[in-house]
Design a protein around this motif. Structure first.
Motif, PDB file in Angstrom:
ATOM      1  N   THR A   1      26.985  80.236  42.119  1.00 37.35           N
ATOM      2  CA  THR A   1      26.009  79.207  42.469  1.00 37.35           C
ATOM      3  C   THR A   1      25.260  79.619  43.735  1.00 37.35           C
ATOM      4  O   THR A   1      25.680  80.523  44.467  1.00 37.35           O
ATOM      5  CB  THR A   1      26.698  77.857  42.718  1.00 37.35           C
ATOM      6  OG1 THR A   1      27.366  77.905  43.996  1.00 37.35           O
ATOM      7  CG2 THR A   1      27.699  77.534  41.618  1.00 37.35           C
ATOM      8  N   PRO A   2      24.148  78.941  44.044  1.00 33.02           N
ATOM      9  CA  PRO A   2      23.443  79.223  45.302  1.00 33.02           C
ATOM     10  C   PRO A   2      24.335  79.021  46.526  1.00 33.02           C
ATOM     11  O   PRO A   2      24.143  79.700  47.543  1.00 33.02           O
ATOM     12  CB  PRO A   2      22.281  78.223  45.282  1.00 33.02           C
ATOM     13  CG  PRO A   2      22.049  77.940  43.833  1.00 33.02           C
ATOM     14  CD  PRO A   2      23.402  77.982  43.206  1.00 33.02           C
ATOM     15  N   TYR A   3      25.311  78.124  46.443  1.00 36.02           N
ATOM     16  CA  TYR A   3      26.203  77.880  47.582  1.00 36.02           C
ATOM     17  C   TYR A   3      27.181  79.037  47.761  1.00 36.02           C
ATOM     18  O   TYR A   3      27.598  79.324  48.883  1.00 36.02           O
ATOM     19  CB  TYR A   3      26.937  76.550  47.388  1.00 36.02           C
ATOM     20  CG  TYR A   3      25.974  75.388  47.400  1.00 36.02           C
ATOM     21  CD1 TYR A   3      25.639  74.746  48.580  1.00 36.02           C
ATOM     22  CD2 TYR A   3      25.372  74.955  46.220  1.00 36.02           C
ATOM     23  CE1 TYR A   3      24.726  73.699  48.595  1.00 36.02           C
ATOM     24  CE2 TYR A   3      24.454  73.911  46.221  1.00 36.02           C
ATOM     25  CZ  TYR A   3      24.130  73.291  47.413  1.00 36.02           C
ATOM     26  OH  TYR A   3      23.220  72.271  47.421  1.00 36.02           O
TER      27      TYR A   3
ATOM     28  N   GLN B   1      30.279  90.601  43.819  1.00 37.32           N
ATOM     29  CA  GLN B   1      30.048  89.166  43.707  1.00 37.32           C
ATOM     30  C   GLN B   1      30.443  88.459  44.996  1.00 37.32           C
ATOM     31  O   GLN B   1      31.408  88.861  45.674  1.00 37.32           O
ATOM     32  CB  GLN B   1      30.851  88.581  42.547  1.00 37.32           C
ATOM     33  CG  GLN B   1      30.283  88.865  41.170  1.00 37.32           C
ATOM     34  CD  GLN B   1      30.969  88.018  40.113  1.00 37.32           C
ATOM     35  OE1 GLN B   1      32.181  87.890  40.087  1.00 37.32           O
ATOM     36  NE2 GLN B   1      30.174  87.428  39.235  1.00 37.32           N
ATOM     37  N   PRO B   2      29.738  87.384  45.340  1.00 33.75           N
ATOM     38  CA  PRO B   2      30.139  86.602  46.508  1.00 33.75           C
ATOM     39  C   PRO B   2      31.389  85.793  46.197  1.00 33.75           C
ATOM     40  O   PRO B   2      31.742  85.577  45.035  1.00 33.75           O
ATOM     41  CB  PRO B   2      28.928  85.690  46.746  1.00 33.75           C
ATOM     42  CG  PRO B   2      28.318  85.514  45.386  1.00 33.75           C
ATOM     43  CD  PRO B   2      28.529  86.834  44.695  1.00 33.75           C
ATOM     44  N   ASP B   3      32.072  85.364  47.239  1.00 39.58           N
ATOM     45  CA  ASP B   3      33.242  84.520  47.045  1.00 39.58           C
ATOM     46  C   ASP B   3      32.844  83.191  46.408  1.00 39.58           C
ATOM     47  O   ASP B   3      31.684  82.762  46.449  1.00 39.58           O
ATOM     48  CB  ASP B   3      33.943  84.273  48.384  1.00 39.58           C
ATOM     49  CG  ASP B   3      34.604  85.526  48.930  1.00 39.58           C
ATOM     50  OD1 ASP B   3      35.057  86.356  48.120  1.00 39.58           O
ATOM     51  OD2 ASP B   3      34.662  85.687  50.166  1.00 39.58           O
ATOM     52  N   ASP B   4      33.805  82.541  45.815  1.00 38.12           N
ATOM     53  CA  ASP B   4      33.598  81.304  45.043  1.00 38.12           C
ATOM     54  C   ASP B   4      33.896  80.105  45.932  1.00 38.12           C
ATOM     55  O   ASP B   4      35.046  79.728  46.142  1.00 38.12           O
ATOM     56  CB  ASP B   4      34.518  81.323  43.823  1.00 38.12           C
ATOM     57  CG  ASP B   4      34.327  80.111  42.924  1.00 38.12           C
ATOM     58  OD1 ASP B   4      33.411  79.309  43.177  1.00 38.12           O
ATOM     59  OD2 ASP B   4      35.113  79.978  41.961  1.00 38.12           O
ATOM     60  N   VAL B   5      32.876  79.495  46.501  1.00 42.09           N
ATOM     61  CA  VAL B   5      33.030  78.334  47.368  1.00 42.09           C
ATOM     62  C   VAL B   5      33.283  77.088  46.518  1.00 42.09           C
ATOM     63  O   VAL B   5      32.520  76.795  45.590  1.00 42.09           O
ATOM     64  CB  VAL B   5      31.768  78.122  48.235  1.00 42.09           C
ATOM     65  CG1 VAL B   5      31.895  76.849  49.067  1.00 42.09           C
ATOM     66  CG2 VAL B   5      31.529  79.318  49.138  1.00 42.09           C
TER      67      VAL B   5
ATOM     68  N   ASP C   1      29.845  72.964  41.663  1.00 46.68           N
ATOM     69  CA  ASP C   1      31.227  73.081  41.194  1.00 46.68           C
ATOM     70  C   ASP C   1      31.893  71.718  41.083  1.00 46.68           C
ATOM     71  O   ASP C   1      32.681  71.464  40.161  1.00 46.68           O
ATOM     72  CB  ASP C   1      32.031  73.982  42.136  1.00 46.68           C
ATOM     73  CG  ASP C   1      31.786  75.454  41.886  1.00 46.68           C
ATOM     74  OD1 ASP C   1      31.305  75.794  40.786  1.00 46.68           O
ATOM     75  OD2 ASP C   1      32.063  76.269  42.780  1.00 46.68           O
ATOM     76  N   ILE C   2      31.617  70.852  42.039  1.00 46.81           N
ATOM     77  CA  ILE C   2      32.204  69.504  41.994  1.00 46.81           C
ATOM     78  C   ILE C   2      31.674  68.765  40.773  1.00 46.81           C
ATOM     79  O   ILE C   2      32.421  68.083  40.063  1.00 46.81           O
ATOM     80  CB  ILE C   2      31.894  68.751  43.292  1.00 46.81           C
ATOM     81  CG1 ILE C   2      32.614  69.437  44.464  1.00 46.81           C
ATOM     82  CG2 ILE C   2      32.321  67.278  43.194  1.00 46.81           C
ATOM     83  CD1 ILE C   2      32.170  68.962  45.823  1.00 46.81           C
ATOM     84  N   GLN C   3      30.367  68.903  40.492  1.00 42.77           N
ATOM     85  CA  GLN C   3      29.802  68.250  39.323  1.00 42.77           C
ATOM     86  C   GLN C   3      30.420  68.791  38.036  1.00 42.77           C
ATOM     87  O   GLN C   3      30.568  68.070  37.043  1.00 42.77           O
ATOM     88  CB  GLN C   3      28.282  68.441  39.314  1.00 42.77           C
ATOM     89  CG  GLN C   3      27.552  67.473  38.403  1.00 42.77           C
ATOM     90  CD  GLN C   3      26.133  67.219  38.872  1.00 42.77           C
ATOM     91  OE1 GLN C   3      25.356  68.146  38.971  1.00 42.77           O
ATOM     92  NE2 GLN C   3      25.794  65.966  39.148  1.00 42.77           N
ATOM     93  N   ASN C   4      30.816  70.052  38.063  1.00 42.91           N
ATOM     94  CA  ASN C   4      31.453  70.663  36.891  1.00 42.91           C
ATOM     95  C   ASN C   4      32.950  70.374  36.806  1.00 42.91           C
ATOM     96  O   ASN C   4      33.646  70.941  35.969  1.00 42.91           O
ATOM     97  CB  ASN C   4      31.230  72.171  36.895  1.00 42.91           C
ATOM     98  CG  ASN C   4      29.824  72.547  36.477  1.00 42.91           C
ATOM     99  OD1 ASN C   4      29.200  71.866  35.674  1.00 42.91           O
ATOM    100  ND2 ASN C   4      29.307  73.631  37.031  1.00 42.91           N
TER     101      ASN C   4
END
Length: 430
Positions: free
Chosen positions: A11-13, A86-90, A97-100
């Motif tokens: 995600t962008p975050y 890949q960037p880390d998964d925040v 992610d919360i919406q998912n």
């Protein structure tokens, strides 16, 4: 452990999970201006860029202590490591992610390999840059705020010991102050010369109770993002697993023995018995402060300062005797110098007058910029129950279709308390 369906979705975050040092460099140089201005907002970006350039010119002075800034609960990003490139998964806090539906991965019982991924920059970067612009070298110390406070305290003690030479000071916000107090009780941490606590719940607070009941604004706002779960469901699945929340519950002086599960209402989310047991005696067991400690308490904000239990659940008394999260009486600490500021809890790390007082305190141990005494003259109050707080919950948030300004406002106001009108008993509401 099976991976979430969205675990590999960047995600962008996630892409914006840059270190505070990297963001500071970009702010000073003008790099990634569009991305940073979109993240912080144009006005905040300009202020941060100004401070970053000033910090670069000022440099670090050897005559000043190195400052560790310890954030409060929710103040560190948490997530999962990914393999480069890949960037880390925040996960905290990534609205997509919360919406998912991925927030339950934060429950320690879920077994996900969650790690700190840096501090929440919007809350703490301004303070770092302000101190840097005044000649201090600064370390922002992220930690896993879900765990028992003794865990990040041990990590902080190791970080303090790792500095072989030079003066050290601590500026700790909210729960970070309890982490600091617990760390300084451990061996070989006596070289810290000053500890300034900003809005630390030294005697506990009622907002952790509201988080465990599903009525705290952060929890209800997370439920607005999660498309499938209510605040009560998220509390049961996620927040009730955070040992730190139980350790910040006030003692029986609040009117109810909250560490006795029999005193909790039969409706709504219930505490986890093993975490109540773990929390017993934690606050009382922290060592008394010494001459190094200074507290700054926010005052004048609508704050839950007392509790009663009725047949239909908990009832909170709200007054102006606190910072909106922590009562002033809890933020003060017997044996430590105390100062007071008419500032809300989350703004204690972003207020210019408080920051200027911090510079004085770090240099000399005293300041004239804030009063050392405070007496509330307000008799106005309000009472609100769990059930009423539940009814204040609003509908779901359509995050993908919100404007950038709307998204920023939502994230900035995650812990904004519900609107309440206080009144002096016996008078009309005002």
């Amino acid at each position: 452990m099976s991976r979430s369906p969205a675990a590999d979705h960047v995600t962008p975050y996630d892409r914006f999970c840059w270190s505070d040092a990297e963001v500071e460099r970009l702010l000073a140089s003008g790099g990634q201006r569009q991305a940073l201005a979109a993240y912080f907002g144009e006005g905040e970006y300009r202020e941060l860029a100004r401070l970053a350039r000033r910090a670069q010119r000022a440099g670090a002075r050897d005559s000043l202590p190195h400052v560790f800034v310890i954030p409060g609960i929710l103040g560190s990003q948490l997530g999962l490591r990914r393999r480069a490139p890949q960037p880390d998964d925040v996960l905290w806090v990534d609205p997509l992610d919360i919406q998912n539906g991925r927030l339950p991965l934060l429950d320690p019982a879920a077994g996900a390999p969650i790690v700190p991924l840096g501090v929440v920059l919007f809350s703490y970067l301004w303070l770092k840059l302000y101190l840097r612009s005044r000649g201090f070298s600064v370390t922002l110390y992220p930690y896993d705020w879900r765990l028992g406070i003794e865990v990040p305290a041990a990590g902080l003690a190791r970080a303090l010991r790792s500095r072989d030479s030079g003066r050290i000071a601590i500026v700790a916000h909210s729960m970070g102050g309890l982490v600091s107090r617990a760390a300084l009780a451990l061996p070989e941490t006596g070289d810290v010369e000053r500890v300034v606590l900003l809005g630390t719940p030294n005697l506990g607070a009622l907002t952790p109770l509201q988080a465990l009941r599903g009525s705290y604004p952060v929890v209800t706002n997370m439920a607005r993002l999660d498309l499938r779960r209510s605040a009560e469901e998220l509390t049961t699945r996620v927040f009730s697993g955070f040992a730190s929340l139980y350790q910040m519950l006030p003692g029986p002086q609040c009117g109810v023995d909250l560490l006795d599960s029999a005193q909790w209402p039969s409706f709504g989310p219930s505490p986890r018995e093993e975490l109540l047991e773990h929390a017993r005696g934690f606050l009382a067991g922290l060592p008394a402060p010494d001459q190094r400690f200074v507290t700054i308490a926010g005052v004048g904000q609508k704050t839950a300062t007392a509790l009663s239990r009725r047949r239909n659940g908990f009832v909170y008394t709200v007054t102006r005797r606190g910072d909106g999260t922590v009562p002033a009486a809890s933020a003060a600490l017997d044996g430590a110098s105390s100062y007071y500021a008419p500032v809300a809890h989350n703004d204690l790390t972003r207020d210019g007058r408080v920051a200027a007082a911090l510079v004085d305190l770090l240099r000399t141990g005293a300041t004239r910029r804030l009063p050392s005494r405070w007496v509330s003259r307000s008799r106005a109050q309000a009472r609100i129950s769990d059930r009423q707080l539940y009814r204040l919950q609003t509908g779901k948030v359509d995050w993908p279709h919100m404007t950038p300004a709307g998204r920023q406002a939502f994230l900035l106001n995650l812990s904004e308390p519900p609107p309440l009108r206080l009144r002096v008993p016996g008078t009309r509401k005002r």
